[in-house]
Scaffold this motif. Sequence first.
Motif, mmCIF file in Angstrom:
data_model
loop_
_atom_site.group_PDB
_atom_site.id
_atom_site.type_symbol
_atom_site.label_atom_id
_atom_site.label_comp_id
_atom_site.label_asym_id
_atom_site.label_seq_id
_atom_site.Cartn_x
_atom_site.Cartn_y
_atom_site.Cartn_z
ATOM 1 N N VAL A 30 50.820 -1.919 20.683
ATOM 2 C CA VAL A 30 50.548 -0.636 20.049
ATOM 3 C C VAL A 30 49.281 -0.779 19.214
ATOM 4 O O VAL A 30 49.111 -1.771 18.493
ATOM 5 N N ALA A 31 48.398 0.191 19.312
ATOM 6 C CA ALA A 31 47.130 0.143 18.574
ATOM 7 C C ALA A 31 47.053 1.281 17.566
ATOM 8 O O ALA A 31 47.555 2.383 17.809
ATOM 9 N N LEU A 32 46.420 0.980 16.429
ATOM 10 C CA LEU A 32 46.077 1.999 15.437
ATOM 11 C C LEU A 32 44.568 2.172 15.463
ATOM 12 O O LEU A 32 43.832 1.204 15.237
ATOM 13 N N LEU A 33 44.113 3.362 15.750
ATOM 14 C CA LEU A 33 42.685 3.638 15.819
ATOM 15 C C LEU A 33 42.306 4.692 14.781
ATOM 16 O O LEU A 33 43.088 5.587 14.475
ATOM 17 N N GLY A 34 41.100 4.571 14.285
ATOM 18 C CA GLY A 34 40.569 5.541 13.340
ATOM 19 C C GLY A 34 39.320 4.980 12.683
ATOM 20 O O GLY A 34 39.032 3.792 12.790
ATOM 21 N N ARG A 35 38.594 5.836 11.998
ATOM 22 C CA ARG A 35 37.396 5.390 11.297
ATOM 23 C C ARG A 35 37.755 4.420 10.170
ATOM 24 O O ARG A 35 38.907 4.300 9.773
ATOM 25 N N LEU A 152 56.662 -10.580 16.920
ATOM 26 C CA LEU A 152 55.680 -9.512 16.743
ATOM 27 C C LEU A 152 54.472 -10.084 16.021
ATOM 28 O O LEU A 152 54.630 -10.840 15.059
ATOM 29 N N VAL A 153 53.273 -9.723 16.479
ATOM 30 C CA VAL A 153 52.041 -10.165 15.827
ATOM 31 C C VAL A 153 51.252 -8.937 15.383
ATOM 32 O O VAL A 153 50.997 -8.028 16.182
ATOM 33 N N LEU A 154 50.890 -8.906 14.105
ATOM 34 C CA LEU A 154 50.002 -7.877 13.570
ATOM 35 C C LEU A 154 48.587 -8.432 13.583
ATOM 36 O O LEU A 154 48.328 -9.466 12.973
ATOM 37 N N MET A 155 47.683 -7.757 14.274
ATOM 38 C CA MET A 155 46.295 -8.206 14.372
ATOM 39 C C MET A 155 45.378 -7.141 13.777
ATOM 40 O O MET A 155 45.303 -6.029 14.287
ATOM 41 N N ASP A 156 44.681 -7.506 12.713
ATOM 42 C CA ASP A 156 43.807 -6.555 12.026
ATOM 43 C C ASP A 156 42.348 -6.897 12.309
ATOM 44 O O ASP A 156 41.797 -7.851 11.762
ATOM 45 N N GLU A 157 41.734 -6.126 13.191
ATOM 46 C CA GLU A 157 40.313 -6.239 13.535
ATOM 47 C C GLU A 157 39.924 -7.646 14.004
ATOM 48 O O GLU A 157 39.058 -8.302 13.396
ATOM 49 N N PRO A 158 40.526 -8.162 15.077
ATOM 50 C CA PRO A 158 40.218 -9.536 15.500
ATOM 51 C C PRO A 158 38.767 -9.768 15.924
ATOM 52 O O PRO A 158 38.304 -10.911 15.878
ATOM 53 N N THR A 159 38.035 -8.717 16.316
ATOM 54 C CA THR A 159 36.645 -8.936 16.727
ATOM 55 C C THR A 159 35.635 -8.500 15.669
ATOM 56 O O THR A 159 34.429 -8.586 15.898
ATOM 57 N N GLU A 160 36.112 -8.063 14.494
ATOM 58 C CA GLU A 160 35.182 -7.559 13.470
ATOM 59 C C GLU A 160 34.273 -8.663 12.942
ATOM 60 O O GLU A 160 34.719 -9.782 12.656
ATOM 61 N N GLY A 161 33.005 -8.349 12.794
ATOM 62 C CA GLY A 161 32.056 -9.247 12.160
ATOM 63 C C GLY A 161 31.631 -10.431 13.000
ATOM 64 O O GLY A 161 30.938 -11.325 12.498
ATOM 65 N N LEU A 162 32.019 -10.453 14.269
ATOM 66 C CA LEU A 162 31.650 -11.581 15.111
ATOM 67 C C LEU A 162 30.305 -11.338 15.791
ATOM 68 O O LEU A 162 29.887 -10.204 16.012
ATOM 69 N N GLY A 181 53.703 -11.835 26.409
ATOM 70 C CA GLY A 181 55.016 -11.306 26.071
ATOM 71 C C GLY A 181 55.242 -11.030 24.603
ATOM 72 O O GLY A 181 56.337 -10.603 24.214
ATOM 73 N N TYR A 182 54.245 -11.284 23.758
ATOM 74 C CA TYR A 182 54.397 -10.945 22.351
ATOM 75 C C TYR A 182 54.305 -9.425 22.175
ATOM 76 O O TYR A 182 53.523 -8.761 22.852
ATOM 77 N N SER A 183 55.079 -8.888 21.257
ATOM 78 C CA SER A 183 54.836 -7.524 20.804
ATOM 79 C C SER A 183 53.666 -7.586 19.828
ATOM 80 O O SER A 183 53.584 -8.498 19.007
ATOM 81 N N ILE A 184 52.778 -6.607 19.918
ATOM 82 C CA ILE A 184 51.563 -6.631 19.094
ATOM 83 C C ILE A 184 51.312 -5.247 18.516
ATOM 84 O O ILE A 184 51.458 -4.230 19.208
ATOM 85 N N VAL A 185 50.955 -5.221 17.232
ATOM 86 C CA VAL A 185 50.347 -4.040 16.634
ATOM 87 C C VAL A 185 48.933 -4.446 16.260
ATOM 88 O O VAL A 185 48.732 -5.396 15.502
ATOM 89 N N ILE A 186 47.960 -3.745 16.796
ATOM 90 C CA ILE A 186 46.567 -4.143 16.615
ATOM 91 C C ILE A 186 45.750 -3.002 16.026
ATOM 92 O O ILE A 186 45.893 -1.844 16.422
ATOM 93 N N VAL A 187 44.930 -3.344 15.050
ATOM 94 C CA VAL A 187 43.876 -2.473 14.542
ATOM 95 C C VAL A 187 42.574 -3.034 15.079
ATOM 96 O O VAL A 187 42.292 -4.223 14.916
ATOM 97 N N GLU A 188 41.781 -2.207 15.733
ATOM 98 C CA GLU A 188 40.579 -2.727 16.386
ATOM 99 C C GLU A 188 39.593 -1.598 16.636
ATOM 100 O O GLU A 188 39.979 -0.500 17.066
ATOM 101 N N GLN A 189 38.290 -1.872 16.357
ATOM 102 C CA GLN A 189 37.237 -0.895 16.613
ATOM 103 C C GLN A 189 36.664 -1.018 18.025
ATOM 104 O O GLN A 189 35.934 -0.136 18.469
#
Length: 233
Positions: A30-35, A152-162, A181-189
């Motif tokens: 599941v992804a959370l998108l927004g500015r 479950l893994v929460l990932m907050d902007e894994p590619t930010e600033g790279l 097979g992990y459940s993931i909640v990701i925030v990503e631009q």
Amino acid sequence: MLEVDSINTFYGKSHILHDVSFEAGADEVVALLGRNGVGKTTTMKSVIGLTPPQSGTVRFEGEVVSGDSPSSIANRGIGYVPQDRGMFPELTVEENLTMGLGTAKRDETIMAEIFDRFPRVEERMHQKAGTLSGGEQQMVAMARALMRDPKLVLMDEPTEGLMPSLIPEIADITEEIADSGYSIVIVEQNVDLVLDIADRIYLMDNGRIHEQATPADLRDDETILEKYLGVGI
């Protein structure tokens, strides 16, 4: 698996999250998108307990975890990759990974899986984390989140600033973790990454979730992304 029900989170007197609700099922991405600044990171911190919501409920596997400490929530099976990577720069990579264990014991089977997924982490085990590149630090942060084999893994902007050259590698690793097979909640631009790995996407603005969509929905109607991110596909 994860149910977030009408949470309201504050920083001091500032009301950041307004009745935020979403869910993530087993084996679902599941992804959370927004500015920037719309409350995505605060949502992640509210789930893991770093900024506990003042009202509303967070449930994990049917049990209420809102109000529990971050360590207690992690012990239930939630891993967290913070936006700033959360490195201890003067500690070695191995010591940073050990911090992800909490009170759990090191499992060599899990370590072998982590090293297989992150060979560069294994190469840098005795190097201070502060001397690593941004991409290497991100790999350590992701590996640390997997140390207890969370559900479950929460990932907050894994590619930010790279560096741009490193983004495809981190994106590939993120996708591989999702496919494992992990459940993931990701925030990503990185919209392309989100559309490749997400099952469902929530669109946020001004501390609220306004819409839910699938990758197919966003590919079919670019005006949704233009509205919430100011970009097309």
